[in-house]
Design an enzyme around this catalytic site. Structure first.
Site: not given
Length: 104
Positions: A31, A34
Site C-alpha cells: 500500500c 500506507c
C-alpha cells in the site's frame, strides 16, 4: 514509544486490555499511502508516550481487519478501555495524526 507490531494472537492483550489509549495503524506492505503515513505514525508514537501505538498488517492478520471492519487502508483506529473511540482513513498530515492519537 515506538509502534509495536500486533497480530490476531496478541491483539486482545496489546490493545483491548491496555491500561492506556491505543491507536492501531492498519496497513499493508503493498500500500503506497500506507508507506507515506507509516513514518509519520512512528514519529508521533515516539512523541506521545502516554498513548500506545501499534501496527496491524492486514495481510498477515486479516481476522483483526475483518473484525473491525477495516475496508480501506491506511486506517487508524483509536481504542480507549477496549472500545473504539475514533477512526481515520487515508493519509493525513502530521498535525492531524497528532490530534487523532491524542484523542483531540
Amino acid at each position: 514509544m515506538a509502534a509495536v507490531n500486533v497480530t490476531w494472537e496478541n491483539f486482545e492483550d496489546e490493545v483491548l486490555k491496555s491500561d492506556k489509549p491505543v491507536v492501531v495503524d492498519f496497513w499493508a506492505s503493498w500500500c503506497g499511502p500506507c508507506k507515506m503515513l507509516s513514518p509519520v505514525v512512528d514519529q508521533v508514537a515516539d512523541e506521545v508516550p502516554d498513548v500506545k501505538v501499534v501496527k496491524v498488517n492486514v495481510d498477515e492478520s486479516e481476522p483483526v481487519a475483518i473484525k473491525y471492519n477495516v475496508a480501506s487502508i491506511p486506517c487508524l483506529v483509536r481504542f480507549v478501555d477496549g472500545q473504539e473511540t475514533g477512526r481515520s482513513v487515508g493519509v493525513i498530515p502530521k498535525p492531524q495524526v497528532e490530534k487523532f492519537v491524542k484523542g483531540e
